[in-house]
Structure formats: C-alpha cells, structure tokens
Design an enzyme around this catalytic site. Sequence first.
Site, PDB file in Angstrom:
ATOM      1  N   SER A 262       1.071  -0.983  -0.106  1.00 30.64           N
ATOM      2  CA  SER A 262      -0.206   0.116  -0.473  1.00 30.64           C
ATOM      3  C   SER A 262       1.123   1.333   0.273  1.00 30.64           C
ATOM      4  O   SER A 262       2.369   1.365   0.721  1.00 30.64           O
ATOM      5  CB  SER A 262      -1.142   0.049   1.368  1.00 30.64           C
TER       6      SER A 262
ATOM      7  N   TYR B  67      -1.596  -0.685  10.720  1.00 30.23           N
ATOM      8  CA  TYR B  67      -1.698  -1.462   9.656  1.00 30.23           C
ATOM      9  C   TYR B  67      -0.620  -0.534   8.270  1.00 30.23           C
ATOM     10  O   TYR B  67       0.028  -1.469   7.453  1.00 30.23           O
ATOM     11  CB  TYR B  67      -3.041  -0.258   8.751  1.00 30.23           C
TER      12      TYR B  67
END
Length: 296
Positions: free
Chosen positions: A167, A180
Amino acid sequence: MTFKTSQIKLIVILIETNFAEEFEMSDSSAAGTALITGASAGIGAIYADRLAKRGYDLVLVARNEDRLNAIAKSISEETGRYVHVLPADLSKKSDTAHVEHILKTDSSISVLVNNAGFGSVAPLLSADINRMEEMIGLNVTALTRLTYAAAPAFASRNEGTIINISSIVAIGPEILNGVYGATKAYVLALTQSLHHELADKGVRVQAVLPGATATEFWEISGMHHSNMPDEMVMRADVMVDAALAGLDQGEVVTIPPLQSGIDWDNFEASRKRLSQKFAHSTPGARYREKALTPAI
C-alpha cells in the site's frame, strides 16, 4: 506381416501426430497456475480474471466459499481455464499450513499473489489491540509463510512470480492507522529483499502499492470510499491492470497512482545512497557533542 518403407513412414507420422496432439491437450495450461489469496472480491477477484485471460489456471483462496464458487464459475465459463476453489481462513494456522503445502508440492504453480489482508482507519490510541494483532497475523505472518513456501519451490525450478499487495501507506505511514502502515512497510521491505536474493534465480518479485481503491477494504476498515473525493479513488480493475503493466515492465515496486515513475526512482536512489552511510563505529558528531554536555 511385413510393411513397405512408405507404410512404415506413414505409421511413424501418425504416431508422432497423435503424440503431439495428446501433449498439446495435456499441456493446456502452458502459462502454469496462479494461486491468489483474498480472491473472493475486489483486487483479488480481478487478479483472478486477468491472470486467467493470460492463460493461467487458478487456485482461489479466501474464506467465503460461496463467493469463490461464483467467481470460479464465471471465470471458467469465460476463459476455459481450470479454477480450483480453496476455502481457507489465513488467520488460522491450520488453514495457512494447508495452502503452504500446496505451494510447496504443486509444481504447476508459477505465480503467487499475496493479496489477503485488511486495514484500519482508526487512530492508534482508539484502535482495538486484538484487532491490530489479527491484522499483523494476516498482513504479515500469513503472507510471510506463503512466500517462504513458494520462493524455494520457484527457485528450484528457476522460474516463478511473487506479487505482494502492499500500500502507499508503506511509505506514508501517517496516512492511515499506524499498525496497518507498519504491516505494509514490512511487505514492501520483504519484497525488496526477496528481489535482491532471488532475481538471479529466475524468480520475479513485485510489490504493488495501491492508493485509495474502490473496494470493500474501506467498509471493513471503518470508512466507505465514497467519503473521499472521486479524483482520489481508483477503480479496482484500473489498479490491477496498471499493476500488471508494471510487472510486464519489470518493476519491483509498482505504485499505480504515482504519476511520474521518476519520482520513485529518485526516492529509491536516495534511499540506497543513505544506506551506504551507516557503516561507522562511532556515532555522528551531533550525538558526540551532546554526550559531552549532558543536560542538567
């Protein structure tokens, strides 16, 4: 019974032709098999569609068996590829071990897409630590175990591709939840290290860093993507097509929303230059000066 020379030649031709036809039928998946995790929706399901259209048979892994069956049926009917459905919860060690075993023993598998994972938009101080631990287990531990199952098998055959879905938060940890971001930074670092170790063994490795993408990820994370400006959110099919284009171009790190690849090249070059400046037995002068004048 005796045969003339012309008859023998005809028999040989027929045998060779029949063998060639049988070989072609048995080798119906010349591209190999792609195993895709998190394949029941979103990015994983689109990877399944695209890789099938590139000639791969598929092993689809996810928890939702009904969704997997629907996707498998649709892809198989459209492409003619063989699609095997493998319901598995990669947060469970036993299910992960089963997928590992397949990666180690099925020599037809030539692509692993590590897509399974989830995120969070919750600030660190208000996030549920148990949920964060689950995130680490899926985003980091399961991905690592599957990678370690596939990599030696691919290297032994001198071919194979590992695609890890990271990501943009891997290089922008302030954007979303800190845990995350940390899990995706791990995925990026692992991928770069794997490329360093495996490139000369015929194994291609790619980290894909999507930005905001229109999938169920956002609802699960705690915010729907419709709450963001349209110009920030990429369609999932567009993202996957861009990622595969990056793979075809030999990129180790693909960032679909980054408009100029030169920006990443400059970032990487700067990182590598900095990494060459750490081999010193003494700390930097700024620390030595402070050590001589301790605070009262």
